[in-house]
Design an enzyme around this catalytic site. Structure first.
Site, mmCIF file in Angstrom:
data_model
loop_
_atom_site.group_PDB
_atom_site.id
_atom_site.type_symbol
_atom_site.label_atom_id
_atom_site.label_comp_id
_atom_site.label_asym_id
_atom_site.label_seq_id
_atom_site.Cartn_x
_atom_site.Cartn_y
_atom_site.Cartn_z
ATOM 1 C CG ASP A 150 1.013 20.653 -40.946
ATOM 2 O OD1 ASP A 150 1.286 21.812 -41.167
ATOM 3 O OD2 ASP A 150 0.589 19.860 -41.581
ATOM 4 C CD1 TRP A 184 2.818 24.554 -42.777
ATOM 5 C CD2 TRP A 184 4.557 25.323 -44.266
ATOM 6 N NE1 TRP A 184 2.634 24.174 -44.322
ATOM 7 C CE2 TRP A 184 3.806 24.566 -45.053
ATOM 8 C CE3 TRP A 184 5.810 25.911 -44.558
ATOM 9 C CZ2 TRP A 184 4.097 24.527 -46.359
ATOM 10 C CZ3 TRP A 184 6.054 25.592 -46.076
ATOM 11 C CH2 TRP A 184 5.381 25.054 -46.763
ATOM 12 N N GLY A 185 4.594 29.411 -40.367
ATOM 13 C CA GLY A 185 5.521 30.275 -39.445
ATOM 14 C C GLY A 185 6.868 30.520 -39.955
ATOM 15 C CG ASP A 227 -0.212 24.197 -47.172
ATOM 16 O OD1 ASP A 227 0.986 24.627 -46.725
ATOM 17 O OD2 ASP A 227 -0.845 23.316 -47.081
HETATM 18 C C1 GAL Z 1 -0.153 21.419 -44.677
HETATM 19 C C2 GAL Z 1 -0.764 22.374 -43.919
HETATM 20 C C3 GAL Z 1 -1.929 21.535 -43.473
HETATM 21 C C4 GAL Z 1 -2.816 20.643 -44.642
HETATM 22 C C5 GAL Z 1 -1.839 19.906 -45.319
HETATM 23 C C6 GAL Z 1 -2.544 19.546 -46.746
HETATM 24 O O1 GAL Z 1 1.060 21.886 -45.391
HETATM 25 O O2 GAL Z 1 0.222 22.892 -43.007
HETATM 26 O O3 GAL Z 1 -2.673 22.315 -42.437
HETATM 27 O O4 GAL Z 1 -3.507 21.629 -45.227
HETATM 28 O O5 GAL Z 1 -0.558 20.650 -45.892
HETATM 29 O O6 GAL Z 1 -1.645 18.661 -47.431
#
Ligand code: GAL
Length: 639
Positions: free
Chosen positions: A277, A256-257, A190
């Site tokens: 998300d 996230w793109g 992430d």
């Molecule tokens: C977001 C991610 C999600 C999930 C989440 C966990 O940034 O896009 O898929 O992993 O964090 O906190």
């Protein structure tokens, strides 16, 4: 060197020659397929992830319960093999040696006497079940939950340093731990750590985190340090190659793109998120789908667009909304999205199990050719998407995006099938074969309904393949984009966290102007000097495409020219075809308004064909939009 001897013009010359030396011509033929040849993720990864089911309230019983269901229900046999623990697993980073500790209160099998911890017993267990194990980390020092899930009982604990559980500064150590010591097969990385921990941000001040100057500004590609983001991820990929040298490990990029990852993700990871998300909301699903559905030429075996995990079972996709749930599944399947179930499988109703376990639809997603479905018809209301299968058939999705019933025509032309020969559709939800037709047929779709078919007929191009039919064999090595721009062709949904308090959703994902199958880079109909093409590749000048000659074709051909939708109507371009690095054909100068010219080359024995569009003497940075109309590989293996 004593610079004082050099005059100013001489200095400029020196600078120019060093620059020319430093940057090789990106349009020079590579003579080979330049993407890494990957053994992992040859088809889109499938499995289960804890995030959409449990957020940070994950625990070992929940994960093993899901794993057991995958095995017992037959889902694992269908390909759902990766069992991924997302955010929430960590306790702290031990500061004397930097080792990460697992929160053993929720993963009891990880407890090691003396206060240490190891996920090895857990991954052994999954492996013994015939499954694979996935874990989650962050490219920065802190994770997403530490910013967004402050009420979670499973946040990292301790001092500021102990709560720095992300990879930053620990890549080698953590990757060795995850892959070599703990035996994981998959890592999602992430990016909150390089995004939301700016100095002075309330989250940083209130929680006593160390600030990290953001490398990503999700709202502004100009304020995002793309090379730096890419290089941090590339370091992780390199470490994975060191500690999982058999090549079976999968790296999932989660920016996230943002950071233009939709362009370079294929070069660094096995999958990359194309958007923010997903949530269990219909319009969010549309948003995520759109962020990946126009990127067919960027996905291929070993490298997949990831519109995020499935949300089937929740909200708009729960067991009371099976039409929506089926649409979500069929859409992910046809665009080769990774299929990760995000539901507590210990109590899944049969109606949902029937969706995930539709073997025909899974087969569409997992087709070994790896050709992402291409949009054949698009409006804001309905879409038609066609995917080439390796058995010579097509898969087709008819998708009603809206709340009104819709009647849709499906034509032979859209499927690149002969209009005068019989066409057979098999409905992949019911398994039933429909009455044979020629030319076109029509369907009435309920609101939000998706029909999905496997199609057999006679190919329109009997002795070859249009290149837009085989995007998995095309690598957009250089896309010609000079300055990345946000992609406006993504459904804008109402703010899920902000409601209508702000000004609404803006286009944010870079990639607008990237190469497209059967459309121009800016989503217009392909057209050269008034002649339109229903098939071809749309690409900016200054681009180089690599095409794998997987079927041993003997000729490549196209009708080329500057597209009528070009923004730059003045500058000239030239189209060139290379075979294994040798120049085979060139078009000569083409300009806006000159008729399409036929360009072809003998590619017998050639492994990699390169299609290059040059504009060497441009007078402006305005994009020159070009079209390889009806681009096709002819001859070769029967299909
Ligand atoms: C977001 C991610 C999600 C999930 C989440 C966990 O940034 O896009 O898929 O992993 O964090 O906190």
């Amino acid at each position: 060197m004593r610079l004082s001897f050099l005059t100013l013009p001489a200095l400029a010359l020196l600078a120019a020659s060093t620059a020319a030396h430093a940057a090789p011509d990106p349009l020079a033929p590579a003579g080979r397929w330049t993407l890494p040849e990957r053994t992992a993720a040859r088809t889109p990864p499938m499995g289960w992830s804890s995030w959409n089911a449990f957020r940070t309230e994950v625990d070992e019983a929940k994960v093993l319960g899901a794993a057991q269901t995958l095995v017992d229900s037959g889902l694992a046999r269908l390909g759902y093999r990766y069992v991924n623990v997302d955010d929430g697993w960590w306790l702290k980073r031990r500061t004397d040696d930097g080792r990460l500790l697992v929160r053993t209160a929720i993963f009891p099998s990880a407890a090691v006497p003396g206060g240490d911890s190891s996920f090895r017993p857990f991954t052994d267990r999954l492996h013994a079940m015939g499954l694979k194990a996935g874990l989650y980390s962050d490219i920065g020092r802190n994770a997403c939950s530490q910013a967004y899930d402050l009420q979670s009982p499973n946040l990292p604990e301790g001092t500021t340093a102990e709560r720095e559980v992300g990879l930053y500064g620990h890549v080698d150590q953590d990757i060795a731990l995850f892959f070599r010591d703990w035996g994981f097969d998959y890592l999602k990385v992430d990016a909150c750590g390089i995004n939301v921990y700016a100095a002075g941000a309330p989250i940083v001040v209130q929680n006593d985190y160390r600030a990290f100057p953001p490398l990503i500004d999700q709202a502004s590609i100009n304020r995002t340090d793309v090379p730096q983001v890419r290089s941090l991820y590339a370091n992780v990929a390199a470490a994975i190659r060191r500690y999982a040298p058999d090549g079976d490990a999968i790296l999932s990029l989660c920016t996230w793109g943002s950071a233009d990852v939709r362009r370079w993700g294929k070069e660094v990871g096995h999958l990359w998120r194309t958007s923010q998300d997903i949530t269990p909301s219909w319009t969010r699903m549309l948003h995520n789908f759109d962020s990946a559905s126009t990127r067919a030429l960027y996905a291929k075996p070993g490298a997949w667009n990831d519109p995020d995990m499935l949300f089937i079972g929740h909200g708009d996709f729960d067991a009371r909304h099976l039409t929506e749930a089926r649409s979500h599944f069929a859409l992910w399947a046809i665009i080769n999205a990774p299929l990760f179930i995000g539901y507590d499988l210990r109590g899944a109703p049969k109606s949902l199990m029937d969706i995930w376990s539709n073997a025909d639809i899974v087969r569409v997603n997992q087709d070994p050719g790896g050709h992402q479905g291409v949009i054949a018809y698009a409006s804001d209301d309905v879409q038609t998407i066609v995917k080439t299968l390796s058995n010579g058939h097509k898969a087709v999705v008819l998708f009603n995006r809206g709340l009104a019933p819709a009647t849709m025509e499906l034509t032979a032309v859209q499927m690149k099938l002969a209009a005068d020969a019989p066409i057979t559709l098999r409905d992949l939800w019911t398994g039933k074969t429909l009455p044979v037709f020629t030319g076109e047929t029509r369907f009435d779709l309920a609101p939000r309904e998706t029909r999905i078919f496997e199609v057999s007929g006679t190919r329109r191009l009997r002795d070859g393949m249009y290149l837009s039919e085989v995007p998995g064999d095309v690598n957009v090595a250089v896309d010609g984009i000079i300055e990345p721009e946000p992609d406006p062709v993504v459904h804008r949904m109402m703010g899920q966290w902000s409601g209508t308090r702000d000004t609404g959703e803006r286009p944010v994902y870079a990639g607008w102007g990237g190469a497209q199958a059967d459309a121009t880079p800016y989503d217009q109909t392909l057209q050269i000097a008034g002649r339109s093409f229903d098939t071809g590749l749309g690409v900016l000048a200054g681009s180089r495409l690599e095409v794998r000659n997987t079927r041993a074709a003997t000729r490549v051909e196209a009708l080329v020219g500057v597209d009528d939708s070009t923004r730059n109507t003045r500058d000239a371009v030239e189209f060139l075809i290379y075979g294994d690095g040798r120049l085979l054909a060139r078009s000569g100068t083409r300009r806006f308004g000159t008729a399409a010219t036929s360009l072809s080359a003998d590619v017998r024995g050639v492994k990699v064909i390169e299609l290059v569009t040059r504009a060497d003497r441009r007078t402006s940075d305005l994009p020159i939009i070009t079209t390889w109309g009806e681009a096709a590989l002819r001859g070769g293996a029967p299909r």
